[in-house]
Write a protein that holds these residues in place. Structure first.
Motif, mmCIF file in Angstrom:
data_model
loop_
_atom_site.group_PDB
_atom_site.id
_atom_site.type_symbol
_atom_site.label_atom_id
_atom_site.label_comp_id
_atom_site.label_asym_id
_atom_site.label_seq_id
_atom_site.Cartn_x
_atom_site.Cartn_y
_atom_site.Cartn_z
ATOM 1 N N LEU A 3 89.283 3.937 68.404
ATOM 2 C CA LEU A 3 88.607 2.612 68.666
ATOM 3 C C LEU A 3 87.335 2.602 67.922
ATOM 4 N N SER A 5 84.202 -0.469 66.815
ATOM 5 C CA SER A 5 83.847 -1.684 66.567
ATOM 6 C C SER A 5 82.396 -1.616 66.160
ATOM 7 N N SER A 12 82.211 2.679 70.247
ATOM 8 C CA SER A 12 83.257 3.474 69.351
ATOM 9 C C SER A 12 83.651 4.647 70.039
ATOM 10 N N ASP A 39 83.909 -10.070 68.354
ATOM 11 C CA ASP A 39 84.077 -9.003 67.651
ATOM 12 C C ASP A 39 85.586 -8.574 67.464
ATOM 13 N N THR A 40 86.038 -7.512 66.781
ATOM 14 C CA THR A 40 87.266 -7.332 66.633
ATOM 15 C C THR A 40 87.141 -5.318 66.888
ATOM 16 N N ILE A 41 88.040 -5.067 67.694
ATOM 17 C CA ILE A 41 88.289 -3.741 67.907
ATOM 18 C C ILE A 41 89.428 -3.134 67.336
ATOM 19 N N ASN A 42 89.237 -2.410 66.176
ATOM 20 C CA ASN A 42 90.451 -1.803 65.279
ATOM 21 C C ASN A 42 90.956 -0.460 66.057
ATOM 22 N N ILE A 43 92.237 -0.370 66.257
ATOM 23 C CA ILE A 43 92.796 0.871 66.791
ATOM 24 C C ILE A 43 93.559 1.495 65.785
ATOM 25 N N THR A 44 93.430 2.761 65.620
ATOM 26 C CA THR A 44 94.242 3.371 64.603
ATOM 27 C C THR A 44 94.628 4.623 65.029
ATOM 28 N N SER A 50 97.445 0.144 62.049
ATOM 29 C CA SER A 50 96.369 0.026 62.816
ATOM 30 C C SER A 50 96.623 -1.520 63.413
ATOM 31 N N ILE A 51 95.809 -1.762 64.676
ATOM 32 C CA ILE A 51 96.047 -2.779 65.534
ATOM 33 C C ILE A 51 94.577 -3.258 65.481
ATOM 34 N N ALA A 52 94.301 -4.801 65.309
ATOM 35 C CA ALA A 52 93.205 -5.258 65.504
ATOM 36 C C ALA A 52 93.155 -6.189 66.661
#
Length: 163
Positions: A3, A5, A12, A39-44, A50-52
């Motif tokens: 995660l 951010s 993070s 904000d956007t949390i990016n999941i990789t 990846s998912i935003a």
């Protein structure tokens, strides 16, 4: 899974989990000025797209509504219903209306009027998948408190794979 951010109050971190999984993100608004922080949390995860996830944090000095979970994920095979538990900040009790919004009207919420007088109110979110084709659908539930407190919108995502 990682995660990430860029917003200081959001963490993070790395999480080891097996899908499907659930994670919670908590933030500490101490020291933040009243206002809305977006904000956007990016999941990789290696080997997967990846998912935003959009995140909105509202810091107020007046009572406001809280909802858990902060988003609802439904699907047509296992879970066409979910629940949202609504509370208010501090010791204030708030009355509110709940309204579902979705293209084509596939999403509903009950009850449509609630209150945090007893500490919390549980809402049921239901997806009617009967007329939907395969795909991902986005909707929302908006909680509008009485007394001028800011509304709270909970995103709802539905995946249909057997349409």
């Amino acid at each position: 899974m990682k995660l990430v951010s860029t917003f200081n109050p959001l963490p993070s971190s790395s999480i080891t989990d097996i899908a499907p999984g659930v994670f919670r993100i908590q933030t500490d608004p101490t020291g933040l000025n009243p206002g809305t922080y977006v904000d956007t949390i990016n999941i990789t995860s290696p080997g997967f797209p990846s998912i935003a996830l959009p995140v909105t944090l509202t810091v107020t000095t007046s009572p406001a509504l809280n909802a858990q979970p902060s988003s609802v994920i439904l699907n047509d095979t296992l879970q066409t219903q979910g629940t949202i538990t609504v509370t208010s900040t501090g010791t204030s009790k708030l009355s509110f209306t709940a309204a579902a919004a979705s293209a084509g009207g596939w999403l509903s919420v009950t009850p449509s009027v609630g209150s945090t007088d007893s500490g919390s109110q549980v809402l049921t979110v239901t997806a009617n998948v009967n007329a939907l084709q395969n795909g991902t659908y986005n909707g929302s539930v908006t909680l509008t408190p009485s007394g001028g407190a800011p509304p709270l919108t909970i995103p709802v995502r539905l995946t249909v794979s057997n349409g």
